[in-house]
Each structure stands twice: as structure tokens, then as C-alpha cells.
Design a protein around this motif. Structure first.
Motif, mmCIF file in Angstrom:
data_model
loop_
_atom_site.group_PDB
_atom_site.id
_atom_site.type_symbol
_atom_site.label_atom_id
_atom_site.label_comp_id
_atom_site.label_asym_id
_atom_site.label_seq_id
_atom_site.Cartn_x
_atom_site.Cartn_y
_atom_site.Cartn_z
ATOM 1 N N TRP A 278 1.464 3.045 2.267
ATOM 2 C CA TRP A 278 2.043 3.233 3.607
ATOM 3 C C TRP A 278 2.767 2.011 4.134
ATOM 4 O O TRP A 278 3.431 2.062 5.150
ATOM 5 C CB TRP A 278 0.930 3.638 4.597
ATOM 6 N N GLU A 279 2.620 0.886 3.479
ATOM 7 C CA GLU A 279 3.255 -0.336 3.980
ATOM 8 C C GLU A 279 3.660 -1.231 2.819
ATOM 9 O O GLU A 279 2.854 -1.474 1.904
ATOM 10 C CB GLU A 279 2.259 -1.090 4.879
ATOM 11 N N THR B 211 0.886 -1.171 0.000
ATOM 12 C CA THR B 211 0.000 0.000 0.000
ATOM 13 C C THR B 211 0.926 1.224 0.000
ATOM 14 O O THR B 211 2.135 1.076 0.177
ATOM 15 C CB THR B 211 -0.893 0.049 1.263
ATOM 16 N N ALA C 187 5.402 -4.984 2.693
ATOM 17 C CA ALA C 187 5.963 -6.090 3.455
ATOM 18 C C ALA C 187 5.647 -7.392 2.751
ATOM 19 O O ALA C 187 4.599 -7.534 2.115
ATOM 20 C CB ALA C 187 5.377 -6.106 4.858
ATOM 21 N N ASP D 37 4.004 1.304 -5.136
ATOM 22 C CA ASP D 37 3.227 1.501 -3.899
ATOM 23 C C ASP D 37 2.162 2.588 -4.052
ATOM 24 O O ASP D 37 1.175 2.599 -3.310
ATOM 25 C CB ASP D 37 4.152 1.833 -2.707
ATOM 26 N N TRP E 227 -0.769 11.334 8.518
ATOM 27 C CA TRP E 227 -0.356 9.950 8.791
ATOM 28 C C TRP E 227 0.713 9.834 9.859
ATOM 29 O O TRP E 227 0.755 8.879 10.593
ATOM 30 C CB TRP E 227 0.133 9.282 7.500
ATOM 31 N N GLY F 145 10.990 -5.967 1.408
ATOM 32 C CA GLY F 145 10.237 -4.725 1.608
ATOM 33 C C GLY F 145 10.894 -3.636 0.819
ATOM 34 O O GLY F 145 11.742 -3.902 -0.030
ATOM 35 N N SER G 290 13.124 1.957 3.755
ATOM 36 C CA SER G 290 12.168 2.806 4.450
ATOM 37 C C SER G 290 12.896 3.832 5.296
ATOM 38 O O SER G 290 13.898 3.529 5.943
ATOM 39 C CB SER G 290 11.284 1.917 5.330
#
Ligand code: TYM
Length: 400
Positions: A21-22, A19, A24, A241, A134, A277, A280
């Protein structure tokens, strides 16, 4: 909705989550599955050849190596361009940290190449509002970070006569806001729940944000640039993403009488620890920042970069490195431009003649040079230059 089989998404969700925001995954991210889930297309070699032909220059290394690997209607952009119709580029950054990491540079380096190759205007959105919502950062702090990040973006070499950078807190209003409301009216809570995973417990700031990122896809959001050019097409370079935002945008666009934006999407520059991932900003040991010193870069690579080298020198010489999982090799495929040198390393390391320490040394040199070049360019960016890029102004020669 565009193809996006909800059941498949649910099943895959347990294996890998992507997404805005993530990101994984239990194992390596499966990009083929992602293409199926999201319903985008694979960028095939014939499209890359077309780009070379239309721009009369070699394809960018990120195209040649498959870093940008997926698209939506990029062929449509090229068809129109071939007929003499121009387009504009739109990309962005969510200012959540002072320094960018190398993964963030990828879409900007690539966008710079597209801007130069096609000679088209570019809008860059800084979503200071998104990061305030966020990351629970104060408004003033995300505004400050937006200006700091703008300096790094400008340092990538964008042409000021064709580039408009804006922050949401400063620019949203007028025609842009009207478009946001048109988009918002077309989207139900159930839809954003399906696309982004929002729940009734999320605050309404999050739930109402997606139209803000959607509307720079429409030329009428920028009257000072595109008045009278309502049919100008938009191409969005980003990592995959961000796809959910633009799946939504493309779904809504024809319902409000606008063209769907096209996309060209990259895979993720992985974390030092491995390919499960994306790099980040929230974990300093997973990322190499554009502010890291030569010593930091060397230490991070030596300490944390996941190696496909074997346990003992004897075994390594016998079996060679496992290039599939090796992070130093993966990083070189992104940032070592020279195809011959990369192939040589692949042969030597893959056969065990080259050792892990040697490839790490080579990567350290490549990344140190890249970061030093970037720092030098950033140091030359003044506050006055940031103001100039962010001024609401016409760009008279934007298509020349
Ligand atoms: P942000 O700030 O998370 O990321 C900025 C851009 O970098 C890409 N990216 C990466 N690319 C490769 N490898 C990585 N490890 C990696 N991490 C991040 C992102 O896909 C993005 O292109 N909401 C957005 C800001 C935004 C935007 C846009 C981005 C607004 N409008 C239009 C792209 C296109 C954000 O927070 O990006």
C-alpha cells in the motif's frame, strides 16, 4: 518465516518503505537492500539465457533491461519445465481507479509474454474486496471498477482459451474459501503485524484479507481448471510491492500440504517527479494513465518529468545529462524496445549533445504510440468479452 531479518527491516524502514500500500524512499529506491530485506534472489543473466533457450525466443525487453530483477524459485519452475512439467501463471489487480497507469501495465505486458512463450494457463485476480476495505469505496463501486479494469487487462492481448479472470466478490466460495480458511488458521495477528504492519486499530477486514490474495497460488482453488493437478506449480509475476503477501503464502504452503508459489518480481515504474516511489494512481500529476490524450501526455512530460539535464545549455553541453536521475531516460528504458536506439540516446544525451527538450520529445512519441495502441485495443473489448473471460469454465487446451 522465510529470511526476513526483522531488525534490518526496522532500520531500513526509516530510509525506504515498501508495502503493498505504500512505496516511499528518502532517496532512490535501493533494490539491493530490498532483496536482502525481503529475502528474494536477484534474477541473474544465466536465468534469462535459460528462458531464451527453453522458449526459443528472445527475452522480453523487461528481462533484458532488468525491469524484472528479483525472483523466488523461478529456477525451480524452469527446472520442472525443462523436464516437461507445465505450470500456471497468477497475477492480479486491485481495482481502485477507473484507469490504469503505465506502471500497472508492466506486469500484465510481461505476463502476456510469459503466457505466449511458455504456453501456460493464467488466472487473474481482481481484488475488489481489497479496495473496498482499503479505499473505503462502496462494494458496488469496486465491482464496477473491476469490470472496467478487466477491459484494460484484456486489451493487453491475453488468450481467452488460456485465461480466467475473476473478481473476489463473485468467485470466493467453495474450494477457494476452504483454502482461505486453511491459510488463515496458520497466521497469527503478530505475524501479519510483522509482515504488513497491521495494528490493533486496523479493522478486522484488513487483518483477515491476506489469505484471499494468497490462495490463487494453489491449484485446488480452481476446481474447474485444475482438478487432479494438485501438484501444478504456480508462478506469480508482479512488482516487488506485492512480495509480503507471497512471503506469507510461501511460509504457510508446506504446512497445509501445498507447493510454494514461485515469483518473478519487477522494480517500480517511477513517478514523473523522480525515482523515490512508484507511479501512483492517487496523484494524477505523478502518473500517465492509459486514458490520457496525446496532449495530456505531452504536457505532463514537459511540465513534470524530472530532468537530469543541466541548468544552462552551456553546462549541459559540457557535462552531459545525469542519466541516473533522469526520468525521460528511465521511462525509455522501460518502453523503447529498440536496443540500438536506446544506446544511441544514452550516448548523445549522456554526453550533452542531445538536450532535455529532445529526449522529452522522443519519450512523448513513444508513450503516445503505446497509449494509442492500448486505447484502440481497449475500445474493441465488449461487455460480452469480459463475461467470457470471467465465466467459470474449463480451459480445455490450456497447456497446448
Ligand atoms: P495493484 O492494482 O496495486 O497493481 C497491479 C499490478 O501492478 C503492479 N504495479 C506496478 N508495477 C510497476 N510499477 C508501478 N509503478 C506499479 N504499481 C503497481 C503491482 O505490483 C501489481 O502487480 N493487491 C494487488 C492485486 C493482486 C495481485 C495478485 C497483484 C491480487 N493478486 C497477484 C499481483 C499478483 C493490487 O492491489 O495490485
Amino acid at each position: 518465516m522465510e529470511p526476513n531479518n526483522q531488525e534490518n527491516v526496522k532500520k531500513e524502514e526509516e530510509e525506504q518503505v515498501v508495502t503493498p500500500w505504500e512505496v516511499a524512499s528518502k532517496g532512490k529506491i535501493d533494490y539491493d537492500k530490498l532483496i536482502d530485506q525481503f529475502g528474494c534472489q536477484r534474477l541473474d543473466p544465466t536465468l534469462i539465457q535459460r528462458v531464451e533457450r527453453l522458449t526459443s525466443r528472445p527475452a522480453h525487453v523487461f528481462l533484458r533491461r532488468g525491469v524484472f530483477f528479483a525472483h523466488r524459485e523461478f529456477n525451480g519452475i524452469l527446472d520442472a519445465y525443462e523436464k516437461g512439467e507445465k505450470f500456471y501463471l497468477y497475477t492480479g489487480r486491485g481495482p481502485s481507479s477507473e484507469a490504469l497507469h503505465l506502471g500497472h501495465l508492466i506486469p500484465f505486458m510481461f505476463t502476456k509474454y510469459l503466457q505466449d512463450a511458455f504456453k501456460v494457463p493464467l488466472v487473474i485476480q481482481l481484488t475488489d474486496d481489497e479496495k473496498c476495505l482499503w479505499k473505503n469505496l462502496p462494494v458496488e463501486e469496486t465491482q464496477r471498477l473491476a469490470r472496467e479494469n478487466a477491459k484494460d487487462i484484456i486489451a493487453c492481448g491475453f488468450d481467452i482459451t488460456r485465461t480466467f479472470i475473476f473478481s473476489d466478490f463473485d468467485y470466493v466460495g467453495g474450494a477457494f474459501y476452504k483454502n482461505m480458511i486453511k491459510v488463515a488458521k496458520c497466521i497469527t495477528f503478530n505475524q501479519v503485524h510483522g509482515i504488513f504492519g497491521f495494528t490493533p486499530e486496523d479493522h478486522i477486514g484488513k487483518i483477515s484479507f491476506p489469505p484471499v490474495q494468497a490462495v490463487p497460488s494453489f491449484p485446488s482453488s480452481f476446481p474447474h481448471l485444475f482438478t487432479g493437478k494438485d501438484n501444478l506449480r504456480c508462478l506469480i509475476p508482479c512488482a516487488i510491492d506485492q512480495d509480503p503477501y507471497f512471503r506469507m503464502t510461501r511460509d504457510v504452503a508446506p504446512r497445509i500440504g501445498y507447493q510454494k508459489p514461485a515469483l518473478i518480481e519487477s522494480s517500480f515504474f517511477p513517478a514523473l517527479q523522480g525515482d523515490t516511489g512508484k507511479m501512483s494512481a492517487s496523484d494524477p500529476n505523478s502518473a500517465i494513465y492509459v486514458t490520457d490524450s496525446a496532449k495530456d501526455i505531452k504536457n505532463k512530460i514537459n511540465r513534470y518529468a524530472f530532468s537530469g539535464g543541466r541548468d544552462s545549455v552551456e553546462e549541459h553541453r559540457l557535462r552531459g545529462a545525469n542519466l541516473e536521475v533522469d526520468i525521460p531516460f528511465k521511462y525509455l528504458t522501460f518502453f523503447l524496445d529498440d536496443d540500438t536506439e536506446l544506446e544511441h540516446i544514452k550516448q548523445e544525451y549522456g554526453s550533452g549533445r542531445m538536450l532535455t527538450g529532445e529526449i522529452k520529445k522522443c519519450l512523448t512519441e513513444v508513450l503516445t504510440q503505446l497509449v494509442e495502441r492500448h486505447c484502440k485495443a481497449r475500445a474493441a473489448v465488449t461487455d460480452a468479452m469480459v463475461d467470457a473471460f470471467m465465466a467459470v469454465r474449463p480451459l480445455p487446451n490450456m497447456f497446448h
